[in-house]
Design an enzyme around this catalytic site. Structure first.
Site, PDB file in Angstrom:
ATOM      1  N   ASP A   4      -9.891  -5.095  -4.914  1.00 53.31           N
ATOM      2  CA  ASP A   4      -9.271  -4.014  -3.750  1.00 53.31           C
ATOM      3  C   ASP A   4     -10.107  -2.795  -3.704  1.00 53.31           C
ATOM      4  O   ASP A   4     -10.503  -2.159  -4.626  1.00 53.31           O
ATOM      5  CB  ASP A   4      -7.883  -3.727  -4.142  1.00 53.31           C
ATOM      6  CG  ASP A   4      -7.214  -2.946  -3.035  1.00 53.31           C
ATOM      7  OD1 ASP A   4      -7.854  -2.159  -2.200  1.00 53.31           O
ATOM      8  OD2 ASP A   4      -5.741  -2.820  -3.274  1.00 53.31           O
TER       9      ASP A   4
ATOM     10  N   SER B  23       0.712  -1.126  -0.059  1.00 57.04           N
ATOM     11  CA  SER B  23       0.105   0.235  -0.003  1.00 57.04           C
ATOM     12  C   SER B  23       0.906   1.261  -0.145  1.00 57.04           C
ATOM     13  O   SER B  23       1.643   1.532  -0.740  1.00 57.04           O
ATOM     14  CB  SER B  23      -1.046  -0.130   1.204  1.00 57.04           C
ATOM     15  OG  SER B  23      -2.099   0.765   0.992  1.00 57.04           O
TER      16      SER B  23
ATOM     17  N   HIS C  34      -8.020  -5.499  -0.431  1.00 55.79           N
ATOM     18  CA  HIS C  34      -6.627  -4.977  -0.131  1.00 55.79           C
ATOM     19  C   HIS C  34      -5.811  -5.905   0.997  1.00 55.79           C
ATOM     20  O   HIS C  34      -5.788  -5.445   2.196  1.00 55.79           O
ATOM     21  CB  HIS C  34      -7.020  -3.733   0.377  1.00 55.79           C
ATOM     22  CG  HIS C  34      -5.800  -2.615   0.528  1.00 55.79           C
ATOM     23  ND1 HIS C  34      -5.298  -2.219  -0.502  1.00 55.79           N
ATOM     24  CD2 HIS C  34      -5.122  -1.936   1.693  1.00 55.79           C
ATOM     25  CE1 HIS C  34      -4.222  -1.430  -0.317  1.00 55.79           C
ATOM     26  NE2 HIS C  34      -4.309  -1.434   1.172  1.00 55.79           N
TER      27      HIS C  34
END
Length: 305
Positions: free
Chosen positions: A208, A154, A239
Site C-alpha cells: 500500500d 481508507s 491500496h
C-alpha cells in the site's frame, strides 16, 4: 516501558505522514480499480443494497476520500449475504486543506502534515454522529445494535473505527480495510466499554503506497491496546482490494452476523414488554397491534414455530 513514548511518537508521525499520501494517491485514478471507485458529488442519501431474503442484519460501509457510496455497491452484491442490507453512505463534498482547499467528498478535513498537526475534530465528530444516527435509525426499523456492523475503506475505515469504539452499544463488529485510526490522541479517553467489546477485522496490503502497511499495523496495535479483540490480516496488494481479502471479510461478517437471529429465551414471562418488543424487532415482526404483555408473548412464541 521506556520505549512506549517513542512508540507513540512513531504512531503520530506515521499518521501525519500518511495524510499527504492519502490525499495525493486517492486523487489518482490509477490507485484503486474502477470497480472499487466512484466519482465525487454532493451529499445524498446512502446507496442501499437491499437484502434478497428476510432482512435480519445491516452493514454500514463508508467509502474512502474522493469516492462515493456506489463505489462499493458491486462488492456488496458480490459478498452474497441475502439476509444483510448494505447501507453505503455518501460523504459530503468539502474543502480539503492540504489539497489546496479544493473540494472533494470527504468525511473530515485533513489540516496538516506535521506530527503535531491537529485533526479535524469537528468534522470527525459530525461524521460520528451521522454514523450513530444511521445505527439508531436501523434500530427503529427493527434491527438491534448487535445485528449491525460498521466498516469502511481508507478514510471511511478511520471514521468507522472511531464511531464504533465510541458507541454506546456493542455492535456486531467493525471492519477496517486499508485504513487507520481517527482521533488517535483522544480515543483512549473516549472509548466506551461497549466499543471495546466489539470485535474488529483489519485488512491491509503490504504494498500500500497510500496508507503504508506499517501504519496499518501501528493503528491495529493502538486499537488492541484498548482491549479490543482484533483480527489483523495482510495481503499482497496495494491500496485496493483482492478476492482473498473479500473472502475473509465475508467470513467475518457471516460469523458475527449469522443468518439466524439470536435465540429466544425460554422464560418469556420474566422479560419486560420492551425486551419482548426487541425480540420481535430482531425477527422483523410488527408489535404495533399488541396492547398487553400476553399479546407480545404469544407473538414471540410464534417465532419459534
Amino acid at each position: 516501558g521506556q520505549g512506549q513514548p517513542q512508540r507513540l511518537c512513531e504512531i503520530v508521525s506515521y499518521l501525519s505522514f500518511t495524510s499527504l499520501l492519502l490525499v495525493v494517491a486517492t486523487c489518482s485514478a490509477s490507485t484503486v480499480p474502477q470497480n472499487l471507485r466512484g466519482g465525487g458529488g454532493r451529499m445524498s442519501a446512502p446507496v442501499v443494497v437491499s437484502p434478497s431474503a428476510k432482512h435480519t442484519a445491516t452493514v454500514i460501509w463508508l467509502h474512502g476520500l474522493g469516492d462515493n457510496g456506489s463505489g462499493w455497491s458491486d462488492v456488496a452484491h458480490q459478498l452474497n449475504l441475502p439476509w444483510v442490507k448494505f447501507l453505503l453512505p455518501n460523504a459530503p463534498s468539502r474543502p480539503v486543506t492540504i489539497n489546496m482547499g479544493a473540494s472533494m467528498p470527504a468525511w473530515a478535513d485533513i489540516k496538516g502534515l506535521s506530527p503535531d498537526a491537529p485533526e479535524d475534530e469537528e468534522g470527525t465528530m459530525k461524521t460520528r454522529k451521522y454514523i450513530h444516527d444511521l445505527i439508531a435509525e436501523e434500530g427503529k426499523n427493527g434491527i438491534p445494535a448487535d445485528r449491525i456492523m460498521v466498516g469502511g475503506f481508507s478514510q471511511g475505515a478511520a471514521m468507522a473505527c472511531f464511531a464504533v469504539l465510541t458507541h454506546e452499544a456493542r455492535l456486531a463488529g467493525c471492519f477496517v480495510l486499508s485504513g487507520y485510526l481517527a482521533m488517535r490522541t483522544k480515543i483512549a479517553k473516549l472509548v466506551t466499554e461497549q466499543g471495546r467489546a466489539t470485535p474488529f477485522f483489519q485488512a491491509h496490503g503490504v504494498q500500500d503506497p497510500v496508507v503504508p502497511f506499517m501504519f496499518g499495523q501501528l493503528s491495529s496495535n493502538v486499537i488492541q491496546s484498548l482491549g479490543v479483540n482484533m483480527n489483523f490480516k495482510q495481503y499482497n496488494m496495494d491500496h485496493s482490494s483482492c478476492m482473498e481479502e473479500l473472502r475473509d471479510l465475508k467470513d467475518f461478517i457471516s460469523s458475527h452476523l449469522p443468518d439466524t437471529p439470536p435465540p429466544i429465551p425460554d422464560d418469556l414471562d420474566s422479560l419486560s414488554a420492551k425486551e419482548l418488543k426487541q425480540i420481535l424487532k430482531a425477527h422483523n415482526i410488527d408489535s404495533s397491534d399488541c396492547f398487553e404483555k400476553e399479546d407480545l408473548i404469544r407473538k414471540v412464541q410464534s417465532c419459534r414455530k
